[in-house]
Motif scaffolding. Structure first.
Motif, PDB file in Angstrom:
ATOM      1  N   THR A 389     -13.705  -2.610  -5.442  1.00  0.00           N
ATOM      2  CA  THR A 389     -12.393  -3.242  -5.518  1.00  0.00           C
ATOM      3  C   THR A 389     -11.461  -2.410  -6.385  1.00  0.00           C
ATOM      4  N   GLY A 390     -10.167  -2.510  -6.111  1.00  0.00           N
ATOM      5  CA  GLY A 390      -9.174  -1.724  -6.837  1.00  0.00           C
ATOM      6  C   GLY A 390      -7.981  -2.561  -7.240  1.00  0.00           C
ATOM      7  N   PRO A 391      -6.796  -2.272  -6.680  1.00  0.00           N
ATOM      8  CA  PRO A 391      -5.604  -3.052  -7.048  1.00  0.00           C
ATOM      9  C   PRO A 391      -5.711  -4.490  -6.561  1.00  0.00           C
ATOM     10  N   ILE A 392      -4.985  -5.382  -7.234  1.00  0.00           N
ATOM     11  CA  ILE A 392      -5.063  -6.809  -6.920  1.00  0.00           C
ATOM     12  C   ILE A 392      -3.670  -7.408  -7.059  1.00  0.00           C
ATOM     13  N   ALA A 393      -3.304  -8.307  -6.143  1.00  0.00           N
ATOM     14  CA  ALA A 393      -1.977  -8.915  -6.139  1.00  0.00           C
ATOM     15  C   ALA A 393      -2.101 -10.405  -5.868  1.00  0.00           C
ATOM     16  N   THR A 394      -1.111 -11.169  -6.320  1.00  0.00           N
ATOM     17  CA  THR A 394      -1.083 -12.608  -6.099  1.00  0.00           C
ATOM     18  C   THR A 394      -0.121 -12.945  -4.957  1.00  0.00           C
ATOM     19  N   GLY A 395      -0.311 -14.123  -4.380  1.00  0.00           N
ATOM     20  CA  GLY A 395       0.600 -14.612  -3.358  1.00  0.00           C
ATOM     21  C   GLY A 395       0.046 -15.849  -2.687  1.00  0.00           C
ATOM     22  N   ASP A 396       0.952 -16.700  -2.229  1.00  0.00           N
ATOM     23  CA  ASP A 396       0.563 -17.877  -1.453  1.00  0.00           C
ATOM     24  C   ASP A 396       0.582 -17.459   0.013  1.00  0.00           C
ATOM     25  N   PHE A 397      -0.548 -16.980   0.513  1.00  0.00           N
ATOM     26  CA  PHE A 397      -0.595 -16.347   1.823  1.00  0.00           C
ATOM     27  C   PHE A 397      -0.733 -17.329   2.980  1.00  0.00           C
ATOM     28  N   ASN A 398      -0.955 -18.608   2.681  1.00  0.00           N
ATOM     29  CA  ASN A 398      -1.076 -19.593   3.763  1.00  0.00           C
ATOM     30  C   ASN A 398      -0.139 -20.776   3.580  1.00  0.00           C
ATOM     31  N   ARG A 399       0.869 -20.627   2.735  1.00  0.00           N
ATOM     32  CA  ARG A 399       1.890 -21.666   2.521  1.00  0.00           C
ATOM     33  C   ARG A 399       1.279 -22.992   2.090  1.00  0.00           C
ATOM     34  N   LEU A 409      -9.627  -2.902  -1.330  1.00  0.00           N
ATOM     35  CA  LEU A 409     -10.901  -2.189  -1.342  1.00  0.00           C
ATOM     36  C   LEU A 409     -10.602  -0.699  -1.373  1.00  0.00           C
ATOM     37  N   PHE A 410     -11.160  -0.027  -2.351  1.00  0.00           N
ATOM     38  CA  PHE A 410     -10.808   1.350  -2.649  1.00  0.00           C
ATOM     39  C   PHE A 410     -11.076   2.289  -1.481  1.00  0.00           C
ATOM     40  N   GLN A 411     -12.198   2.100  -0.757  1.00  0.00           N
ATOM     41  CA  GLN A 411     -12.599   3.089   0.242  1.00  0.00           C
ATOM     42  C   GLN A 411     -13.028   2.474   1.578  1.00  0.00           C
ATOM     43  N   ASN A 412     -12.496   1.308   1.910  1.00  0.00           N
ATOM     44  CA  ASN A 412     -12.903   0.640   3.154  1.00  0.00           C
ATOM     45  C   ASN A 412     -11.733   0.279   4.058  1.00  0.00           C
ATOM     46  N   PRO A 440      -8.153   6.661  -0.184  1.00  0.00           N
ATOM     47  CA  PRO A 440      -8.425   5.519  -1.070  1.00  0.00           C
ATOM     48  C   PRO A 440      -7.173   4.698  -1.348  1.00  0.00           C
ATOM     49  N   LEU A 441      -7.344   3.397  -1.374  1.00  0.00           N
ATOM     50  CA  LEU A 441      -6.236   2.474  -1.611  1.00  0.00           C
ATOM     51  C   LEU A 441      -5.914   2.475  -3.099  1.00  0.00           C
ATOM     52  N   SER A 442      -4.670   2.823  -3.431  1.00  0.00           N
ATOM     53  CA  SER A 442      -4.311   3.002  -4.844  1.00  0.00           C
ATOM     54  C   SER A 442      -3.334   1.963  -5.370  1.00  0.00           C
ATOM     55  N   ALA A 443      -2.590   1.284  -4.500  1.00  0.00           N
ATOM     56  CA  ALA A 443      -1.620   0.293  -4.975  1.00  0.00           C
ATOM     57  C   ALA A 443      -1.395  -0.754  -3.901  1.00  0.00           C
ATOM     58  N   GLY A 454       6.702 -15.613   5.652  1.00  0.00           N
ATOM     59  CA  GLY A 454       5.295 -15.307   5.400  1.00  0.00           C
ATOM     60  C   GLY A 454       5.193 -14.110   4.479  1.00  0.00           C
ATOM     61  N   LEU A 455       4.326 -14.190   3.468  1.00  0.00           N
ATOM     62  CA  LEU A 455       4.172 -13.067   2.550  1.00  0.00           C
ATOM     63  C   LEU A 455       3.469 -11.912   3.244  1.00  0.00           C
ATOM     64  N   ASP A 456       4.003 -10.716   3.029  1.00  0.00           N
ATOM     65  CA  ASP A 456       3.459  -9.491   3.585  1.00  0.00           C
ATOM     66  C   ASP A 456       2.832  -8.664   2.465  1.00  0.00           C
ATOM     67  N   LEU A 457       2.204  -7.556   2.843  1.00  0.00           N
ATOM     68  CA  LEU A 457       1.586  -6.663   1.870  1.00  0.00           C
ATOM     69  C   LEU A 457       2.090  -5.242   2.074  1.00  0.00           C
ATOM     70  N   ALA A 458       2.473  -4.601   0.977  1.00  0.00           N
ATOM     71  CA  ALA A 458       2.772  -3.174   0.973  1.00  0.00           C
ATOM     72  C   ALA A 458       1.603  -2.463   0.319  1.00  0.00           C
ATOM     73  N   ILE A 459       1.129  -1.403   0.957  1.00  0.00           N
ATOM     74  CA  ILE A 459      -0.104  -0.734   0.544  1.00  0.00           C
ATOM     75  C   ILE A 459       0.153   0.755   0.398  1.00  0.00           C
ATOM     76  N   VAL A 460      -0.409   1.364  -0.632  1.00  0.00           N
ATOM     77  CA  VAL A 460      -0.327   2.808  -0.817  1.00  0.00           C
ATOM     78  C   VAL A 460      -1.735   3.382  -0.752  1.00  0.00           C
ATOM     79  N   ASN A 461      -1.916   4.369   0.140  1.00  0.00           N
ATOM     80  CA  ASN A 461      -3.162   5.114   0.243  1.00  0.00           C
ATOM     81  C   ASN A 461      -2.936   6.523  -0.304  1.00  0.00           C
ATOM     82  N   GLU A 462      -3.851   6.960  -1.154  1.00  0.00           N
ATOM     83  CA  GLU A 462      -3.615   8.202  -1.888  1.00  0.00           C
ATOM     84  C   GLU A 462      -3.705   9.436  -1.005  1.00  0.00           C
ATOM     85  N   PHE A 463      -4.724   9.518  -0.141  1.00  0.00           N
ATOM     86  CA  PHE A 463      -4.969  10.742   0.610  1.00  0.00           C
ATOM     87  C   PHE A 463      -4.716  10.611   2.106  1.00  0.00           C
ATOM     88  N   ALA A 464      -4.633   9.415   2.626  1.00  0.00           N
ATOM     89  CA  ALA A 464      -4.671   9.218   4.070  1.00  0.00           C
ATOM     90  C   ALA A 464      -3.419   9.704   4.777  1.00  0.00           C
TER      91      ALA A 464
END
Length: 678
Positions: A389-399, A409-412, A440-443, A454-464
């Motif tokens: 596991t790596g970065p973690i965020a909060t949110g009401d994802f199902n209202r 997940l860092f490498q999945n 790897p997922l970095s942020a 609906g809450l969305d997710l922004a994701i940063v991958n370091e090498f991909a």
């Protein structure tokens, strides 16, 4: 009768009996051959069959010889047994073969068994049809080979590289265990990933972990609002009279309501980016910290992110005292939320293959939540690497009105989505995963980037080379949308409306190396539909190796600015915003050795945003007090010691005294430091 005559009679009788007996022992009259098994057989290509022959009345004891008609081979042949082996080349359809046993003593005596050899059991790669919310769905999973009948299931069992595989078919659909048909009417939108398992009549199994069903949604509603920092004012002293609180952000509507410490207050809608609220004197009569949120009405809508408002007198100096550290192996990401809804800030920490939740007691101490820690499953499409596991965020994802979590997940290539129960416990959403397209997922951060509620997710991958935004629909499931500009090895992520158009934008801080000098900041301007366009002049190349970024209005001009850490030059760089998605040249402020994380907040309650920075090699926290004009001054007690290898940082009022405290994950030390402001 003479004795001689009697002897001849005895001899004649004996000869007659011998003739009769010899005539009854003719082998060809009663010999037979039988096989076990004797009934027709049906097997998969990877299976064998052992046959045993029995020959009745075989005085020669020579047994049988064996013959094969059709593909395959016989092995370990004896006078009484043999093994049939199917062909080794892949079959494309069923083959018929016959195994025959022939008596050696009599070639006319035979027994045969017919065998049907089916191709290897396989669930091939395939694309399942998309569905739509409220529309009937019917799709049968394709299968090749194997021996019917079949039994179908979604595999959620153990794996050698982690805990187990997760995933399911979409809400409202079911898998028929006998036919492999997925039918029903979808009730939620998003993309569900799952691994299918099928077992045939011979006991052979086959799996396919690359299946998914995307469910489209035609409905939308009010956006989930987003609050930017700072509030104005950021703090007032206890006993202050009632005042007007000014807020900026995105997604405000005419029915928006400001909650001040969970209590609605009179709210005035200015525009989609500005609100004011009248905070009564009774709400600030005693010291403490209020959680400020904006709530939009349905359809869609929901509660914004939380921004703290301190009720305490301004401080001329800032000092911290270390409270008892929390013990956890290799902690990485950290976030704060009121997970049990008691008005006290709690902590969620990602570490190793799990995440921890500690519930705040309101006095600076914490207790583990029920069920903590929770292990995370691996996505079916990428369970080859262990799910760190790596970065973690909060949110009401199902209202639901309860705070949930997204754990990267860092490498999945996945973020695990958890729904809050409102009591400090969590459960996996039915979809379980948001596909993050790389590693790897970095942020990771949550917000409503397409304004549909609906809450969305922004994701940063370091090498991909890909850093996606995945859209949520209020069901805990997500589907891919736009891609963020990273400009290099993406590490840090911040969100905010940097061009003042009412749409959320993203800022990615990228690292660099001598070989790939890509250090800098990439700004992606939101189009309001989950897609993005690079800002003019983006990416901006500067620094040696940027590691984290945060937004805030540091000079009080109403435009969002940036603060960025550089883990090689050991600086914090300030870039003042122009309000159009562009920024001025960076100015540097010294930090500690290898700064890895940065947050903004008003730590001395003077109505100006400050910065706290985690320095990995120094084992310290640097605190820079804002002067209100975009410049900063180190706090007199800074830097503050923490555990070994501080990696991430979060701020909240853990003891309810109206002053922001700190929680720091110490990656190398295996602790979470709690610093209480004095």
């Amino acid at each position: 009768m003479s004795s001689v005559w009697r002897s001849w009679v005895v001899l004649l009788l004996a000869f007659a009996m011998a003739v009769v007996t010899g005539g009854c022992s003719n082998p060809s009259a009663s010999m037979s051959v039988s096989l076990s098994p004797s009934a027709p057989q049906e097997i998969d290509q990877d299976q064998t069959i052992a046959f045993t022959a029995t020959v009745i009345n075989d005085s020669s004891s020579k047994g049988v010889s064996w013959n094969l008609s059709g593909p395959g081979s016989l092995s370990k042949s004896t006078a009484a047994s043999v093994i049939y082996n199917p062909p080794t080349t892949n079959l494309t359809d069923a083959q018929q073969v016959t195994v025959t046993a022939t008596a050696v003593a009599d070639q006319t005596k035979k027994a045969s068994v017919r065998i049907t050899v089916n191709p290897f059991l396989e669930v091939p790669f395939q694309t399942l049809a998309n569905g739509s919310v409220g529309a009937a769905y019917n799709q049968t999973i394709a299968l090749t080979g194997g021996t019917p009948p079949y039994q179908w299931s979604v595999y959620n069992g153990p794996i050698p590289t982690g805990w187990k595989v997760g995933g399911s078919v979409p809400d409202g659909l079911r898998l028929d265990p006998n036919s492999g048909a997925i039918t029903g009417t979808p009730t939620g939108a998003g993309t569900w990933y799952f691994e299918i398992m099928v077992t045939d009549a011979t006991g052979a199994t086959a799996t396919n972990g690359f299946l998914k069903i995307k469910v489209n949604s035609s409905s939308s509603g009010n956006p989930v609002p987003f609050l930017s920092q700072p509030l104005s004012p950021t703090a007032v002293p206890p006993g202050n009279s009632g005042f007007v609180l000014h807020m900026s952000g995105t997604g405000f509507v005419s029915g928006s309501t400001v909650n001040f410490n969970h209590i609605p207050v009179a709210t005035t809608f200015v525009n989609s980016e500005r609100l004011t609220a009248l905070v009564p004197a009774a709400s600030v009569s005693t010291a403490g910290t209020a959680a400020v949120t904006v709530v939009n009405p349905g359809p869609g809508g929901g509660q914004s992110n939380v921004v703290d408002f301190q009720v305490a007198a301004p401080e001329t100096t800032v000092s911290f005292a270390a409270a008892n550290s929390l013990q956890v192996d290799s902690p990485l990401g950290i976030t704060i939320g009121d997970f049990n809804e008691d008005g006290k800030p709690d902590l969620a920490v990602a570490a190793n293959f799990q995440f921890y939740v500690w519930l705040g007691n309101g006095d600076g101490t914490f207790l583990p939540a029920a069920g903590s820690p929770m292990r995370v499953p691996s996505p079916p499409y990428d369970d080859f690497a262990s799910p760190y596991t790596g970065p973690i965020a909060t949110g009401d994802f199902n209202r639901s009105g309860h705070m949930g979590l997204a754990v990267g997940l860092f490498q999945n290539q996945a973020a695990v989505v958890l729904l809050g129960n409102g009591n400090g416990t969590f459960e996996f959403s039915s979809a379980t995963f948001a596909y993050t397209l790389g590693d790897p997922l970095s942020a990771l951060q949550s917000a409503d980037f397409n304004g549909d509620g609906g809450l969305d997710l922004a994701i940063v991958n370091e090498f991909a080379g890909q850093s996606p935004v995945v859209l949520g629909y209020g069901s805990g499931a997500f589907s891919a949308a736009g891609d963020l500009d990273t400009g290099g090895f993406g590490i840090g992520l911040a969100i905010g409306d940097v061009n003042d158009d009412g749409k959320l934008d993203t800022i990615v801080a990228s690292a660099g190396t001598n070989t790939y000098p890509d250090s800098g900041v990439a700004v992606s301007l939101g189009n309001g539909d989950g897609t993005f366009t690079p800002a003019t002049g983006s990416p901006m190349r500067f620094g040696s190796s940027l590691s984290a970024v945060v937004t805030g209005d540091f000079n009080g001009d109403g435009k969002l600015d940036l603060a960025v850490t550089d883990s090689v030059s050991n600086d914090v760089m300030i870039l003042l915003g122009n309000g159009d998605g562009t920024f001025g040249l960076p100015t540097s402020i010294p930090a500690g050795n290898q700064p890895m994380a940065i947050i903004a907040g008003d730590f001395n309650n003077d109505d100006k945003l400050d910065l706290a920075i985690a320095n990995y090699v120094d084992n310290t926290i640097t605190l820079l007090l804002g002067n209100g004009d975009g410049t900063f001054t180190p706090a007199s007690g800074s830097p503050y010691p923490v555990g070994q290898g501080p990696y991430q940082i979060a701020a909240g009022d853990f003891n309810g005294d109206g002053k922001l405290d700190l929680a720091v994950t110490n990656l190398a030390g295996g602790t979470v430091s709690i610093l209480l402001q004095q």
